[in-house]
Every structure is written in C-alpha cells, then in structure tokens.
Design an enzyme around this catalytic site. Structure first.
Site, mmCIF file in Angstrom:
data_model
loop_
_atom_site.group_PDB
_atom_site.id
_atom_site.type_symbol
_atom_site.label_atom_id
_atom_site.label_comp_id
_atom_site.label_asym_id
_atom_site.label_seq_id
_atom_site.Cartn_x
_atom_site.Cartn_y
_atom_site.Cartn_z
ATOM 1 N N ASP A 26 -41.809 -8.231 -17.025
ATOM 2 C CA ASP A 26 -42.513 -9.425 -17.286
ATOM 3 C C ASP A 26 -41.537 -10.604 -17.130
ATOM 4 O O ASP A 26 -40.423 -10.297 -16.960
ATOM 5 C CB ASP A 26 -43.006 -9.708 -18.877
ATOM 6 C CG ASP A 26 -43.455 -10.735 -19.321
ATOM 7 O OD1 ASP A 26 -44.404 -11.502 -18.743
ATOM 8 O OD2 ASP A 26 -43.069 -11.427 -20.330
ATOM 9 N N ASP A 28 -41.093 -14.603 -18.436
ATOM 10 C CA ASP A 28 -40.817 -15.783 -19.658
ATOM 11 C C ASP A 28 -40.201 -14.565 -20.755
ATOM 12 O O ASP A 28 -41.307 -13.719 -21.114
ATOM 13 C CB ASP A 28 -41.820 -16.533 -19.760
ATOM 14 C CG ASP A 28 -41.318 -17.559 -20.602
ATOM 15 O OD1 ASP A 28 -39.988 -17.866 -20.900
ATOM 16 O OD2 ASP A 28 -41.762 -18.737 -20.720
ATOM 17 N N ASP A 224 -41.914 -8.554 -23.666
ATOM 18 C CA ASP A 224 -41.390 -9.497 -25.053
ATOM 19 C C ASP A 224 -42.686 -9.671 -25.750
ATOM 20 O O ASP A 224 -42.259 -10.299 -27.066
ATOM 21 C CB ASP A 224 -40.546 -10.555 -24.472
ATOM 22 C CG ASP A 224 -41.436 -11.828 -24.311
ATOM 23 O OD1 ASP A 224 -42.322 -11.599 -23.044
ATOM 24 O OD2 ASP A 224 -41.504 -12.800 -24.794
#
Length: 340
Positions: A26, A28, A224
């Site tokens: 991923d 961001d 995250d």
C-alpha cells in the site's frame, strides 16, 4: 482458501520475507505520509528489490494515473516504473470488461486516473446519460460535481451495470481528512437503490489483478489499515504485514476481528528483514509470550506481566492473547501499557 503455497510458521529464525517472491505494498501510511517518505520505508523496499523480491504497489487512489504514482514514488528514491503500480481504476476496468461488450460506451464519473484506464481498456467515454451508455464507472476526483452524480443516477435508473473503483469513506489530503469516493458512491446509491461492484480494496479484484500482473506465487501484502488493507489481503488469501506507521495502531490491532487480523505486525519496514518472534500461548490461552514480553488474561482483565524490551512485542503479545481468547474487546479490561 488461499491459492498460494503455505508459508513457514513464525519462528525465531524466520523473517516476514522468507519465501516471498512479490511484495505488494500500500502507499499512504506505508511508503509515505503526505508529502514525505516514511522513515526506513524506501531503503527497505529497495533492499528487498535488490535481494530478488519483486515489489509492486497497490493504491485505491483513482484520481492519479499509474505514471503519476510511479513518478511520485521515484521522487523518494524508489526503483519503480508505471507497470509496478496497480490502481483501483485498473481493477475496476477489468471488472467492467466482464460486464459489457468490448468497445462499449461508458459513462465515467471521475478524473484522468479513471478515464485513461477506461480508454486503455478499449472503451469510449461519455459524461452524459442521454448518450445511452452501456455502464457507469465511478471513481474519486476532487472535481466531481453534483451534475456528474446526477448523470450517473439518470443512467443507472435504466438498470445498467455500475462499477466503482473503491468505496473508501475518507481520503487524506493536505488540509486533513476529507470525504472519499465512498461518500460519493453512497450519494448515487441513495438515489438509485442499488450498489456497485467494486474494484479496489478491500475487495479481491485489485489483489487478483496484482497477483496476475506480477505472476506472484508467494506474495506478501503490506498495509496500515485493517478495514481495507488487511481485510482485503485476507479475502484474497494473501499473508499480510500490518505496519504501525499509518492509520491503525495498537488499539485497533488489539480489537481486530477475525477477518482483519494480519499475519505479521511490524513497527516499521526494517522488520521485514528481522527474525519474527513467535507468539507462544499457554495451553488455556491465558498467557502469551513474545520474546521477553508476557501478557496474561485473568478473567476479563488483560495484564502486562513483563514489559519486555520493545513496544511492538507488547502489541504482538496482547493481540495474540486477545485474539485467542475469543472474547470481544469491549468485554475486556485491557492494560493501557499495551496500546498507549
């Protein structure tokens, strides 16, 4: 059921990268936060690539093209080309191709990141319901207006297919957290009473597209957010890393339900190369030990018996104990030292 080869169980000599042929990361919260790269992320991903692990990037952001994303990542020093980036518009267009004839006219709600992929897929773009499009495809752009949503609604009332790039409720921007594509999709849903098929996380389509793109046999996903990244990887049967550099932290991990529990928990991406400590549970699942950290469940109280030497091992031990207990987090009194 996972389509991939079984991984070795976590043990003292095993790192999260053992046996992995492709990292799917991923962006961001994993690679960067806002305008800045996250500490250790660039070096770790370049190291993995240098050691023979293919690195690909997965993003739900539908407003940017793969070229724009790769240019952004390269500016941090990552070794990346556009083909290394899998976007939610790419996954959505693959879904679209299974719903309408090749070359169909498609009503697009979104920006260049979406229109470019629709056109690369061989479809023709319109913005008007009066053109009688074969389907609607919707993705985020800051320029999407009420008129765009109205055109989608008009077209969908004819019962044509509807594909959304993603349904993230929020999107991080320079000024803070703003409404994401999920809010715009919800507005159209309220008007038409149906739901779209979705290409991006947490749905499987974007993970399947990435696995196909890189011919992955033993991939590892890094995210995250539990509600999009980890749930999506679990749905796709891909082992996952949750890294504590983004949205969800210790408190969310301790409370994670069975669908959103990662394979590994890392403080930062240096942990990809470090031996991953095994969580040892007592026979009654009342004591969890990770390294020198010991956590105990006494009735409905989760106690920190030995703090150990790292905060991340406290999160690992607390999570392992709470997950194994089968008790919902709201029924437990959890020691603040495990999440603060």
């Amino acid at each position: 059921m996972s389509l991939f080869k079984p991984r070795k169980s976590s043990g003292a000599s095993v790192t999260p990268l053992d046996g992995v042929d492709v990292i799917l990361a991923d962006l961001d919260g994993v690679v960067y936060a806002g305008a800045n790269p996250i500490e250790f992320a660039v070096d770790a991903l370049n190291r993995a690539s240098g050691e023979g692990v293919r690195v690909g990037y997965i993003t739900n952001n539908a407003s940017r093209t793969d070229v724009q994303v790769s240019d952004h990542l390269a500016s941090f020093g990552l070794h990346v080309v556009p083909h290394d980036v899998v976007t939610s518009p790419q996954a959505a267009v693959k879904l679209l191709a299974g719903l309408v004839p090749a070359g169909s006219l498609i009503l697009v709600v979104g920006g260049e990141g979406l229109t470019s992929e629709v056109e690369k897929g061989g479809f023709t773009v319109t913005r008007q319901s009066a053109d009688q499009p074969a389907a609607v495809i919707q993705g985020f752009s800051p320029d999407v207006s009420w008129r765009d949503l109205a055109q989608a609604s008009f077209a969908l009332h004819r019962g044509i297919p509807w594909v959304a790039t993603n349904t993230d409720w929020t999107i991080p921007v320079e000024g803070g957290v703003a409404p994401g594509n999920g809010t715009l999709v919800s507005a159209v849903h309220t008007a038409v009473g149906t739901l779209p098929v979705v290409g991006g996380k947490p749905e499987k389509a974007i993970f399947d597209a990435a696995v196909d793109r890189f011919a992955a046999k033993t991939p590892l996903f890094i995210g995250d957010r539990l509600d999009t990244d980890i749930i999506g990887a679990n749905r796709a049967g891909i082992p996952s890393v949750h890294v504590l550099t983004g949205i969800d932290g210790a408190k969310q991990l301790l409370a994670a339900d069975k669908d959103s529990r990662p394979t590994f928990i890392l403080q930062d991406l240096r942990g990809l190369f470090e031996p991953y400590p095994e969580a040892v549970l007592s026979h009654e699942n009342t004591v969890a030990t990770v390294g020198s950290t010991v956590v105990r469940l006494r009735g409905t109280t989760v106690e920190l018996v030995k703090a150990g030497d790292t905060a991340v091992n406290r999160v690992r031990a607390g999570s392992a104990l709470i997950w194994a207990s089968g008790q919902p987090i709201y029924g437990l009194n959890v020691a603040p030292e495990l999440y603060s």
